[in-house]
Write a protein that holds these residues in place. Sequence first.
Motif, PDB file in Angstrom:
ATOM      1  N   GLY A 142       2.361  -0.846  15.683  1.00  0.00           N
ATOM      2  CA  GLY A 142       1.306  -1.849  15.662  1.00  0.00           C
ATOM      3  C   GLY A 142       1.165  -2.589  14.361  1.00  0.00           C
ATOM      4  N   THR A 143       1.896  -2.186  13.309  1.00  0.00           N
ATOM      5  CA  THR A 143       1.813  -2.887  12.030  1.00  0.00           C
ATOM      6  C   THR A 143       2.457  -4.263  12.158  1.00  0.00           C
ATOM      7  N   ALA A 144       1.723  -5.280  11.754  1.00  0.00           N
ATOM      8  CA  ALA A 144       2.214  -6.647  11.887  1.00  0.00           C
ATOM      9  C   ALA A 144       2.917  -7.103  10.614  1.00  0.00           C
TER      10      ALA A 144
ATOM     11  N   SER B   7      10.954  -8.531  11.937  1.00  0.00           N
ATOM     12  CA  SER B   7      10.809  -8.701  13.381  1.00  0.00           C
ATOM     13  C   SER B   7      11.583  -7.579  14.078  1.00  0.00           C
ATOM     14  N   PRO B   8      11.188  -7.199  15.298  1.00  0.00           N
ATOM     15  CA  PRO B   8      10.015  -7.702  16.004  1.00  0.00           C
ATOM     16  C   PRO B   8       8.721  -7.269  15.331  1.00  0.00           C
ATOM     17  N   SER B   9       7.714  -8.080  15.519  1.00  0.00           N
ATOM     18  CA  SER B   9       6.390  -7.815  14.977  1.00  0.00           C
ATOM     19  C   SER B   9       5.361  -7.964  16.096  1.00  0.00           C
TER      20      SER B   9
ATOM     21  N   HIS C 147      12.037   6.292  16.336  1.00  0.00           N
ATOM     22  CA  HIS C 147      11.133   6.596  17.454  1.00  0.00           C
ATOM     23  C   HIS C 147      10.309   7.830  17.126  1.00  0.00           C
ATOM     24  N   ALA C 148       9.159   7.943  17.759  1.00  0.00           N
ATOM     25  CA  ALA C 148       8.274   9.085  17.523  1.00  0.00           C
ATOM     26  C   ALA C 148       8.958  10.416  17.829  1.00  0.00           C
TER      27      ALA C 148
ATOM     28  N   PRO D 205       6.981  -1.867  17.295  1.00  0.00           N
ATOM     29  CA  PRO D 205       6.800  -1.476  18.703  1.00  0.00           C
ATOM     30  C   PRO D 205       6.062  -0.150  18.871  1.00  0.00           C
ATOM     31  N   ALA D 206       5.504   0.042  20.052  1.00  0.00           N
ATOM     32  CA  ALA D 206       4.805   1.277  20.386  1.00  0.00           C
ATOM     33  C   ALA D 206       5.746   2.469  20.266  1.00  0.00           C
TER      34      ALA D 206
END
Length: 231
Positions: A180-182, A142-144, A212-213, A147-148
Motif C-alpha cells: 500500500g505504500t505509494a 512502479s507499480p504504485s 511476497h509475504a 501490491p497487496a
Amino acid sequence: MAKVKYGGGIQDLRGSIAGQVHSRNTFGNYIRQKVSPVQPRTSRQLEVRELFTSFSRRFSQVLTDEQQEAWRQAAASTPVRDVFGDSITLTGINLYTRLNSLRALMGLEPLNDPPPVVEVGAPEITNVTANPIDAILNVDFSPSPVPADTYLFIWATEPLNPGVAFVAHKLRLLTILPPGTASPAELFPAYLERFGGLVNGKRLYLAAEFVHAYGWKGQRVLTSARITPIG
C-alpha cells in the motif's frame, strides 16, 4: 570456500581458495588477493545472523517430523538460482530459514508449514532525486502503490566516486516498504541514519526488490543517481 562450475575445464569460479578471491564484474571474471576485513559487528549485521541461527534451531526443535519432511519436499520441488544463475535445489532447512528470515524482517510471524509458491514480479525505479542541500532522497517506483501481500525492499550504497561501477558488495538494506505504500518513497531519514547523509557530486546506487509475504522474492533491479542540488 570457492564455488566452481565445470564444463570442458572450469567455466566459472566464485569465492575464495588458497588466499585468492574469484569473482566477476562488468568486465568479466577476475582474481584478487583475499583480505579478511575486520567484522563491524553492527546491530543490523548481528540481527540478521541471529535470525538465521534462531530459525535453524527452531527447525530442529519446534517443527514436527512431518513438518520438516514437508519443507524438504517443498525445497526439492522449488529450485532457486545460485550465484551463476543456475537452478539449484535447497535443503528443507535452507528453504525454511530463507523464507522465514525474510518474513521476520517484514515483521511477520514464522511459518511452520511451507507456503504455496507465488510468482513475484520486478519493480521499476522510474526516477531518483538526490539533493544534498535540501536533504531530499526520493525514489519514484512502479507499480504504485506496493501490491497487496508484497513488500518493497530497497538497498543503497554510501556516496561513491562517479567512476565506481562494481557495487553489488556495497549495497546495504535501507528500508522495507509495506503493502500500500505509494510512490515516491522518501528515503533521506533512513539514508542519513545508515550512511550519514548525501555528498554533493558523488553517486549513489539503489536496488529494489519485491518480496511476497510468504518470503518468495522477485528480480532485483539496480539503478544509480548523481547527488546534486539540481533535481
